[in-house]
Scaffold this motif. Structure first.
Motif, PDB file in Angstrom:
ATOM      1  N   TRP A  83     -17.932  -1.584  25.691  1.00 22.58           N
ATOM      2  CA  TRP A  83     -18.081  -0.219  25.056  1.00 22.58           C
ATOM      3  C   TRP A  83     -18.347   0.589  26.825  1.00 22.58           C
ATOM      4  CZ3 TRP A  83     -21.973  -0.046  21.416  1.00 22.58           C
ATOM      5  CH2 TRP A  83     -21.907  -0.680  19.670  1.00 22.58           C
ATOM      6  N   ALA A  84     -18.573  -0.571  27.632  1.00 23.89           N
ATOM      7  CA  ALA A  84     -18.597   0.055  28.924  1.00 23.89           C
ATOM      8  C   ALA A  84     -18.127   0.713  29.486  1.00 23.89           C
ATOM      9  CB  ALA A  84     -19.003  -1.303  29.913  1.00 23.89           C
ATOM     10  N   SER A  85     -16.598   0.651  29.605  1.00 23.70           N
ATOM     11  CA  SER A  85     -15.196   1.272  30.263  1.00 23.70           C
ATOM     12  C   SER A  85     -16.033   2.756  29.137  1.00 23.70           C
ATOM     13  CB  SER A  85     -13.940   0.944  30.329  1.00 23.70           C
ATOM     14  OG  SER A  85     -13.780   0.279  27.990  1.00 23.70           O
ATOM     15  N   TYR A  86     -15.765   2.917  28.156  1.00 26.89           N
ATOM     16  CA  TYR A  86     -15.664   4.389  27.515  1.00 26.89           C
ATOM     17  C   TYR A  86     -16.931   5.252  27.391  1.00 26.89           C
ATOM     18  CZ  TYR A  86     -12.872   2.388  24.372  1.00 26.89           C
ATOM     19  OH  TYR A  86     -11.664   1.750  23.105  1.00 26.89           O
ATOM     20  N   VAL A  87     -18.221   4.324  28.133  1.00 27.45           N
ATOM     21  CA  VAL A  87     -18.923   4.861  28.358  1.00 27.45           C
ATOM     22  C   VAL A  87     -19.372   5.482  30.500  1.00 27.45           C
ATOM     23  CG1 VAL A  87     -20.500   5.092  26.654  1.00 27.45           C
ATOM     24  CG2 VAL A  87     -21.042   3.233  28.456  1.00 27.45           C
ATOM     25  N   HIS A  88     -18.149   4.441  31.070  1.00 22.82           N
ATOM     26  CA  HIS A  88     -18.092   5.596  32.775  1.00 22.82           C
ATOM     27  C   HIS A  88     -18.927   3.670  33.099  1.00 22.82           C
ATOM     28  CE1 HIS A  88     -15.614   8.072  31.903  1.00 22.82           C
ATOM     29  NE2 HIS A  88     -15.879   8.600  31.696  1.00 22.82           N
ATOM     30  N   LEU A  89     -19.696   2.635  32.741  1.00 19.10           N
ATOM     31  CA  LEU A  89     -20.386   1.824  32.924  1.00 19.10           C
ATOM     32  C   LEU A  89     -20.150   0.393  33.674  1.00 19.10           C
ATOM     33  CD1 LEU A  89     -23.824   0.987  32.865  1.00 19.10           C
ATOM     34  CD2 LEU A  89     -22.771  -0.677  31.327  1.00 19.10           C
ATOM     35  N   ASP A  90     -19.759   0.377  34.509  1.00 18.25           N
ATOM     36  CA  ASP A  90     -19.277  -0.895  36.035  1.00 18.25           C
ATOM     37  C   ASP A  90     -19.989  -1.594  35.439  1.00 18.25           C
ATOM     38  OD1 ASP A  90     -17.417  -1.845  37.578  1.00 18.25           O
ATOM     39  OD2 ASP A  90     -18.326  -1.073  39.087  1.00 18.25           O
ATOM     40  N   ILE A  91     -19.176  -3.242  34.838  1.00 17.91           N
ATOM     41  CA  ILE A  91     -19.881  -4.442  34.256  1.00 17.91           C
ATOM     42  C   ILE A  91     -18.993  -4.603  35.586  1.00 17.91           C
ATOM     43  CG2 ILE A  91     -20.168  -3.543  32.403  1.00 17.91           C
ATOM     44  CD1 ILE A  91     -18.233  -5.877  31.434  1.00 17.91           C
ATOM     45  N   SER A  92     -17.991  -3.929  37.068  1.00 20.00           N
ATOM     46  CA  SER A  92     -17.557  -5.561  37.638  1.00 20.00           C
ATOM     47  C   SER A  92     -18.234  -6.331  38.321  1.00 20.00           C
ATOM     48  CB  SER A  92     -16.529  -4.861  37.895  1.00 20.00           C
ATOM     49  OG  SER A  92     -17.073  -4.253  39.374  1.00 20.00           O
ATOM     50  N   PRO A  93     -19.261  -5.796  39.048  1.00 20.33           N
ATOM     51  CA  PRO A  93     -20.226  -6.784  39.555  1.00 20.33           C
ATOM     52  C   PRO A  93     -21.111  -8.093  39.248  1.00 20.33           C
ATOM     53  CG  PRO A  93     -20.966  -5.206  39.892  1.00 20.33           C
ATOM     54  CD  PRO A  93     -20.249  -4.340  38.726  1.00 20.33           C
ATOM     55  N   TYR A  94     -21.231  -8.435  37.320  1.00 19.35           N
ATOM     56  CA  TYR A  94     -21.576  -9.323  36.763  1.00 19.35           C
ATOM     57  C   TYR A  94     -20.300 -10.267  36.665  1.00 19.35           C
ATOM     58  CZ  TYR A  94     -25.400  -5.844  36.203  1.00 19.35           C
ATOM     59  OH  TYR A  94     -25.924  -4.805  36.742  1.00 19.35           O
ATOM     60  N   SER A  95     -19.743 -11.565  37.220  1.00 20.19           N
ATOM     61  CA  SER A  95     -18.921 -11.524  37.059  1.00 20.19           C
ATOM     62  C   SER A  95     -18.485 -13.129  36.006  1.00 20.19           C
ATOM     63  CB  SER A  95     -18.448 -12.351  38.512  1.00 20.19           C
ATOM     64  OG  SER A  95     -19.281 -13.377  38.690  1.00 20.19           O
ATOM     65  N   ALA A  96     -19.902 -13.107  36.087  1.00 25.27           N
ATOM     66  CA  ALA A  96     -19.757 -13.891  34.717  1.00 25.27           C
ATOM     67  C   ALA A  96     -19.809 -13.242  33.379  1.00 25.27           C
ATOM     68  CB  ALA A  96     -21.340 -15.129  34.253  1.00 25.27           C
TER      69      ALA A  96
END
Length: 206
Positions: free
Chosen positions: A164-177
């Protein structure tokens, strides 16, 4: 058995668990806004809570709440190792992860889908999600799956809500794992089959 679901909603998690366990389910889509099913039944009559997922058993009884449904399905096929044996510490650890995802991660996303949610609340929920993902990052940086070496119901649930992160514009790219975890889950054939059945793409959230 029949699973009442909405495409990409939290009901995707038990759908994945069922496919991973080799359990055939009849699927019936629910329109969350109108509360009508694919057969035009009143969903309120099926689940007075009004939410998916719902598992209708062969007896006609229904089971609600994703974590309960996932454990029920996993226990039907213990050899698939989707949930450790009842009464063991690993099982309680699985339940702890399911509880954390349900009460902290899942519920932090929920207000972000509502247009009426004030920006202050949105910022607070995004900050909470970053805190939760920082914790999950540490866990997944040292082992492939949340509960150890075996893919479990908790991984199906985390994958579902993190999509769901992309749908609510939450950037999780810093979390590589976390990003690597999403990719590992997305590449599982049974996960792809579940997503195909719901008309979803295989691209993990990032």
């Amino acid at each position: 058995m029949k699973l009442y679901y909405s495409p990409g909603a939290c009901s995707l998690a038990p759908h994945i668990v069922a496919r991973e366990a080799g359990i055939a389910l009849e699927l019936e889509q629910v329109n969350i806004k109108t509360k009508r099913t694919g057969h035009d039944a009143d969903f309120w009559q099926i689940n007075p809570k009004g939410s998916v997922p719902v598992l209708e058993l062969d007896t006609g009884e229904v089971l609600t709440e994703g974590p309960a449904i996932m454990q029920y399905l996993a226990d039907l096929k213990p050899e698939c190792k989707l949930a450790p044996a009842n009464g063991t510490l690993p099982r309680y650890r699985l339940q702890a992860w399911l509880g954390f995802i349900n009460s902290e991660v899942h519920k932090s996303y929920s207000p972000l889908f509502q247009l009426s949610t004030p920006e202050g609340t949105r910022s607070e929920r995004r900050a909470a999600l970053h805190k939760h993902y920082a914790l999950l990052e540490r866990q997944l940086a040292v082992q492939p799956w949340l509960n150890g070496d075996d893919f479990s119901a908790a991984d199906a649930y985390l994958f579902t809500v993190t999509n769901w992160a992309s749908y609510v514009h939450l950037d999780i790219s810093p979390y590589s794992a976390i990003v690597a975890f999403q990719q590992r889950v997305a590449e599982r054939p049974h996960v792809q089959a579940a997503m195909d059945a719901e008309g979803l793409t295989h691209k993990p959230a990032a």
